[in-house]
Design a protein around this motif. Structure first.
Motif, PDB file in Angstrom:
ATOM      1  N   ARG A   1       0.978  -1.049  -0.109  1.00 48.51           N
ATOM      2  CA  ARG A   1       0.099  -0.080  -0.080  1.00 48.51           C
ATOM      3  C   ARG A   1       0.825   1.249  -0.170  1.00 48.51           C
ATOM      4  N   CYS A   2       0.435   2.054  -0.907  1.00 44.92           N
ATOM      5  CA  CYS A   2       1.051   3.422  -0.957  1.00 44.92           C
ATOM      6  C   CYS A   2       0.564   4.226   0.254  1.00 44.92           C
ATOM      7  N   CYS A   3       1.142   4.761   1.257  1.00 43.47           N
ATOM      8  CA  CYS A   3       0.387   5.541   2.138  1.00 43.47           C
ATOM      9  C   CYS A   3       1.173   6.808   2.275  1.00 43.47           C
ATOM     10  N   ASP A   4       1.065   8.006   1.477  1.00 39.26           N
ATOM     11  CA  ASP A   4       1.951   9.289   1.382  1.00 39.26           C
ATOM     12  C   ASP A   4       1.345  10.419   2.004  1.00 39.26           C
ATOM     13  N   PHE A   5       2.261  11.038   2.541  1.00 43.01           N
ATOM     14  CA  PHE A   5       1.970  12.348   3.183  1.00 43.01           C
ATOM     15  C   PHE A   5       3.001  13.197   3.226  1.00 43.01           C
ATOM     16  N   GLY A   6       2.723  14.527   3.670  1.00 45.41           N
ATOM     17  CA  GLY A   6       4.239  15.393   3.428  1.00 45.41           C
ATOM     18  C   GLY A   6       3.745  16.843   3.197  1.00 45.41           C
TER      19      GLY A   6
ATOM     20  N   GLY B   1       8.101  18.231  -1.032  1.00 47.73           N
ATOM     21  CA  GLY B   1       8.414  16.946  -0.141  1.00 47.73           C
ATOM     22  C   GLY B   1       7.272  16.186   0.164  1.00 47.73           C
ATOM     23  N   THR B   2       7.588  14.870   0.058  1.00 49.86           N
ATOM     24  CA  THR B   2       6.558  13.892   0.356  1.00 49.86           C
ATOM     25  C   THR B   2       7.532  12.856   0.933  1.00 49.86           C
ATOM     26  N   HIS B   3       6.589  12.233   2.327  1.00 50.95           N
ATOM     27  CA  HIS B   3       6.985  10.909   2.890  1.00 50.95           C
ATOM     28  C   HIS B   3       6.067   9.714   2.265  1.00 50.95           C
ATOM     29  N   LEU B   4       6.749   9.177   1.317  1.00 46.21           N
ATOM     30  CA  LEU B   4       6.143   8.220   0.575  1.00 46.21           C
ATOM     31  C   LEU B   4       6.365   6.711   1.310  1.00 46.21           C
TER      32      LEU B   4
END
Length: 470
Positions: free
Chosen positions: A375-380, A386-389
């Protein structure tokens, strides 16, 4: 050799400042997320002069040194290697210098001072250091990694707020570049050589920081977005209309948001029983103007309402105004919640803001095609690109062990970000042993050549740190 070095260092620093017992070394040998090694000893100098003496002694003995602040880094750069022959140079006792100049709006500090201690002292003057983090790092560590944080959109990273540094070179030479001026165009801006280099060019023992007034009011909202592109259009609109007070724009995918409420019942879910939209943007405005002069919540509500009336606003599903602490609590619980979902492989990636949504969709397509169990649970920090993938899977549901999947997924995702989307494999965490191979793979040879030449000039014996620049 080690016994002689211990005696020399104890004579320079005092018996309690040199640790050799294996039980005492443990907390200095393992990093916050990555990095676990064995130290020869831990030296804990309390002054710049003692740092210089320690490095001179280690340099003379040919013993390698790894500088360590609060050890909150995420790439393994502040811990020793596995050989057991490195000295950990801890700056935890180098924390006494703290001089605030409220008129110049600067703070002169020791490198080992913690961010929390700095902000506590600044509070009395109505000031703050505007790098907002979940951890409590040392100032020297923040400079060595060029820390960003959640409000980079408004205030910039550490590099933008740094006026001067004091650095001790590998041989013990002290470099005093403690400039307190905002305008000083007299040659090479030497301090920038040491920003973001993980301490491999020198140990940062002091700094002059630019500080800012503490906002007296905030306005915060969660905005549901049907797509990543909708979030970017919202960002452009708010930045155009509210740039003077626009401080943060964080984005959380539905896949990252749902675990927060599943594991933290005390947090209010604004969507209730409904399925959250593809993305939720956390929008923050802040101002030093009092509410009597500027109705910030009213301004945010009015601008969001105006955006809803546009064609782009049709992709906005929900708007929730709320207290800053309540809405930020949702954002700050994402990482912890994902760890309860299974194996987490976290990426710290940046791409041009205009390509953020497309990059994320490309990453999802890659996973759906080749790794459907992930699962790709991205936020940031979409406001600064910038993203915390975060990739999440259960070990039981994976066809191969994590030891095989992790390096393969890293290579695939980083190739996508760097080669296809002109991005970076390390947006704000820096370079360390954890991502050394990607530095070598993606950094142009010409850049590595110049970086290596600087390293050889400033540290010809190669005693500082575990990160290679060449």
């Amino acid at each position: 050799m080690s016994g002689a070095l211990v005696q020399v260092l104890r004579s320079l620093l005092g018996d309690d400042a040199v640790l050799t017992d294996p039980e005492d070394l443990v907390r200095y040998e393992e990093g916050w997320r990555y990095g676990k090694g064995r130290a020869l000893l831990v030296a804990r100098p309390g002054t710049t002069a003692q740092v210089a003496a320690t490095l001179a002694a280690c340099h003379g003995a040919g013993v390698r040194v790894v500088p360590q602040g609060a050890n909150t880094g995420l790439v393994g750069a502040s811990t020793p290697d596995a050989g057991g022959g490195m000295v950990v140079l801890s700056l935890e006792r180098l924390n006494r210098r703290l001089e605030v100049d409220p008129i110049n709006r600067t703070a002169k500090v020791d490198g080992g001072l913690l961010l929390s201690a700095l902000n506590e002292a600044l509070k009395a003057h109505g000031l703050m250091f505007p790098i907002d983090l979940g951890a409590d790092p040392s100032i020297g560590g923040m400079i060595a990694t060029n820390t960003g944080g959640t409000r980079l959109l408004k205030y910039g990273d550490v590099r933008h707020n740094l006026l001067g540094v004091e650095v001790v070179q590998a041989d013990g030479t002290v470099l005093d570049a403690m400039n307190q001026l905002r305008k000083n165009n007299t040659g090479l801006d030497l301090k920038q050589l040491f920003v973001g280099t993980s301490g491999v060019l020198g140990v940062i023992t002091g700094a002059v920081l630019q500080v800012v007034p503490v906002p007296v009011q905030q306005a915060t909202a969660l905005v549901g977005c049907a797509s990543g592109e909708a979030a970017l259009l919202l960002l452009r609109s708010l930045e155009r209309d509210l740039a003077d007070v626009f401080t943060a724009f964080e984005v959380i995918s539905a896949q990252a948001l749902k675990p927060v409420f599943a594991h933290h019942e005390g947090l209010r879910n604004p969507y209730g029983a409904a399925e959250p939209p593809a993305y939720t943007a956390l929008v923050e405005l802040a101002s030093t103007l009092p509410a009597a002069a500027l109705d910030l919540p009213g301004l945010l509500e009015e601008r969001l309402g105006a955006f809803l009336e546009t064609e782009a606003g049709e992709a906005i599903t929900d708007v929730f105004m709320g207290r800053a602490e309540d809405l930020w609590a949702i954002r700050h619980h994402v990482s912890e919640s994902l760890r309860q979902e299974g194996k987490v492989l976290a990426f710290d990636i940046s791409v041009p803001r205009s390509r953020m949504a497309a990059f994320t969709e490309a990453a999802r397509a890659l996973l759906a095609s080749d790794y459907p169990f992930v699962r790709c649970c991205d936020f940031g920090h979409w406001g600064d690109g910038g993203t915390h993938l975060n990739l999440v899977w259960t070990e039981a549901g994976a066809p191969r062990p994590a030891s095989e999947l992790v390096p393969e997924l890293q290579q695939r995702i980083y190739d996508l970000a760097v080669k296809d989307f002109d991005g970076s494999y390390s947006a704000e965490h820096g370079v360390g042993p954890h991502n050394q191979r990607f530095y070598e793979a993606y950094t142009p040879l010409s850049v590595r050549s110049v970086s290596g030449a600087l390293k050889r000039h400033l540290d010809p014996e190669g005693i500082l740190g575990t990160t290679r620049l060449d």
